[in-house]
Write a protein that holds these residues in place. Sequence first.
Motif, short mmCIF file in Angstrom:
data_model
loop_
_atom_site.label_atom_id
_atom_site.label_comp_id
_atom_site.label_asym_id
_atom_site.label_seq_id
_atom_site.Cartn_x
_atom_site.Cartn_y
_atom_site.Cartn_z
N GLU A 29 1.26 -1.52 0.31
CA GLU A 29 -0.30 -0.06 -0.04
C GLU A 29 1.21 1.19 -0.24
O GLU A 29 2.40 0.73 0.28
CB GLU A 29 -0.92 0.26 0.91
CG GLU A 29 -2.01 -0.84 1.61
CD GLU A 29 -2.48 -1.14 2.77
OE1 GLU A 29 -3.55 0.22 2.91
OE2 GLU A 29 -2.50 -1.73 3.53
N ASP A 35 -2.55 6.53 -2.36
CA ASP A 35 -3.00 5.31 -3.84
C ASP A 35 -1.11 4.99 -4.30
O ASP A 35 -0.36 6.01 -4.25
CB ASP A 35 -3.43 6.35 -5.02
CG ASP A 35 -5.14 6.29 -4.42
OD1 ASP A 35 -5.24 5.55 -3.57
OD2 ASP A 35 -5.82 7.27 -4.90
N PRO A 36 -1.63 3.86 -4.81
CA PRO A 36 -2.31 2.86 -4.74
C PRO A 36 -2.29 1.96 -3.63
O PRO A 36 -0.81 1.43 -2.84
CB PRO A 36 -1.87 1.73 -6.83
CG PRO A 36 -0.44 2.46 -6.68
CD PRO A 36 -0.34 3.28 -5.89
N ARG A 49 -6.60 1.71 -6.99
CA ARG A 49 -6.64 3.21 -6.67
C ARG A 49 -7.55 2.46 -5.20
O ARG A 49 -8.37 2.07 -5.15
CB ARG A 49 -7.64 3.79 -7.36
CG ARG A 49 -6.54 4.90 -8.55
CD ARG A 49 -6.97 5.60 -8.73
NE ARG A 49 -8.67 5.06 -9.41
CZ ARG A 49 -9.82 5.94 -10.29
NH1 ARG A 49 -9.36 7.12 -10.84
NH2 ARG A 49 -10.72 5.16 -10.55
N ARG A 50 -7.63 3.22 -4.19
CA ARG A 50 -8.18 3.44 -2.68
C ARG A 50 -9.62 3.48 -2.88
O ARG A 50 -10.11 2.78 -2.19
CB ARG A 50 -7.16 4.30 -1.61
CG ARG A 50 -7.94 3.10 -0.32
CD ARG A 50 -6.93 4.33 0.73
NE ARG A 50 -5.65 3.60 1.00
CZ ARG A 50 -5.02 3.20 1.16
NH1 ARG A 50 -6.04 2.47 1.72
NH2 ARG A 50 -3.81 2.69 0.86
N ASP A 51 -9.67 4.56 -3.37
CA ASP A 51 -11.54 4.73 -3.96
C ASP A 51 -11.60 3.78 -4.19
O ASP A 51 -12.93 2.94 -3.98
CB ASP A 51 -11.37 5.93 -4.74
CG ASP A 51 -12.12 6.68 -3.84
OD1 ASP A 51 -12.34 6.94 -2.38
OD2 ASP A 51 -12.41 8.21 -4.58
#
Length: 63
Positions: A29, A35-36, A49-51
């Motif tokens: 991470e 990100d990412p 991507r974290r989202d």
Amino acid sequence: MRAPESQGLGERLQEFGFVPGANLEVLAEAPFGGDPILVMIHGTRVAVRRDDASGIHVSLLQP
């Protein structure tokens, strides 16, 4: 595992192998919650991507 419902994103993740029952491993991470997130799925490393990753539901396997 269940892919997010974002327009087109779910289909794209499925093409990478993010499908129900698939095993994945979080490899790395980005620092400070950035990100990412790097995951291994079906022998392929994929940066997410974290989202987008927040919409992927997983269950932990017991060792």
